[in-house]
Design a protein around this motif. Structure first.
Motif, PDB file in Angstrom:
ATOM      1  N   LEU A 191      33.932  45.676  41.987  1.00 51.80           N
ATOM      2  CA  LEU A 191      34.574  46.975  42.215  1.00 51.80           C
ATOM      3  C   LEU A 191      35.523  47.341  41.080  1.00 51.80           C
ATOM      4  N   CYS A 192      36.246  46.374  40.566  1.00 50.46           N
ATOM      5  CA  CYS A 192      37.116  46.630  39.409  1.00 50.46           C
ATOM      6  C   CYS A 192      36.294  47.047  38.191  1.00 50.46           C
ATOM      7  N   ASN A 245      35.129  50.680  38.624  1.00 53.58           N
ATOM      8  CA  ASN A 245      36.237  51.608  38.409  1.00 53.58           C
ATOM      9  C   ASN A 245      36.580  51.715  36.926  1.00 53.58           C
ATOM     10  N   ILE A 284      32.991  40.397  44.860  1.00 55.33           N
ATOM     11  CA  ILE A 284      32.953  41.816  45.248  1.00 55.33           C
ATOM     12  C   ILE A 284      34.133  42.549  44.620  1.00 55.33           C
ATOM     13  N   GLY A 285      35.319  41.929  44.643  1.00 53.40           N
ATOM     14  CA  GLY A 285      36.490  42.544  44.024  1.00 53.40           C
ATOM     15  C   GLY A 285      36.317  42.742  42.528  1.00 53.40           C
ATOM     16  N   ILE A 286      35.770  41.757  41.846  1.00 54.37           N
ATOM     17  CA  ILE A 286      35.518  41.880  40.405  1.00 54.37           C
ATOM     18  C   ILE A 286      34.508  42.980  40.127  1.00 54.37           C
ATOM     19  N   SER A 317      35.394  33.216  50.393  1.00 53.01           N
ATOM     20  CA  SER A 317      36.401  33.629  49.411  1.00 53.01           C
ATOM     21  C   SER A 317      35.756  33.887  48.048  1.00 53.01           C
ATOM     22  N   LEU A 374      34.058  37.310  48.351  1.00 50.64           N
ATOM     23  CA  LEU A 374      35.052  38.392  48.301  1.00 50.64           C
ATOM     24  C   LEU A 374      35.613  38.562  46.898  1.00 50.64           C
ATOM     25  N   LEU A 375      35.838  37.474  46.192  1.00 47.73           N
ATOM     26  CA  LEU A 375      36.318  37.550  44.818  1.00 47.73           C
ATOM     27  C   LEU A 375      35.302  38.250  43.920  1.00 47.73           C
TER      28      LEU A 375
END
Length: 112
Positions: free
Chosen positions: A23-24, A27, A19-21, A13, A16-17
């Protein structure tokens, strides 16, 4: 055994967190660059409109060496070249005529 499973899911987790940060963040960087490009284009368009009005020229008679406003940029007006110096906030400019050493200049039309 239970502790290993718990730490495994916790580690997944966290990965994944992160990786999400990431990607944000990429962007947001892309969005910021696009916004800056749009802003620079509108400033250059406004400058060329004002410059052509002040010099009583058609916009097709102008060529510039930069896609964004910057101090020291060159503007070609028919066969004459001018150096443009801006104030710190880019609200005013000064024109100085310059003479080129090498007359063979390749003009590139970016609209094509």
């Amino acid at each position: 055994m239970r502790n290993r499973l718990r730490t495994k899911y916790r580690d997944l987790s966290i990965i994944l967190l992160l990786i999400g940060i990431f990607l944000c963040g990429t962007n947001w960087d892309s969005f910021s660059r696009q916004r800056e490009t749009t802003e620079n284009t509108s400033k250059m368009t406004a400058f060329l409109d004002t410059f052509s009005d002040n010099m009583t020229l058609s916009k097709s008679d102008l060529a510039v060496n930069s896609l964004r406003l910057q101090n020291g940029m060159l503007v070609k007006v028919r066969d004459d070249y001018y150096r443009i110096d801006f104030t710190n906030d880019y609200t005013a400019y000064r024109i100085n005529r310059v003479y080129l050493i090498h007359k063979k200049i390749k003009l590139v039309d970016v609209s094509k």
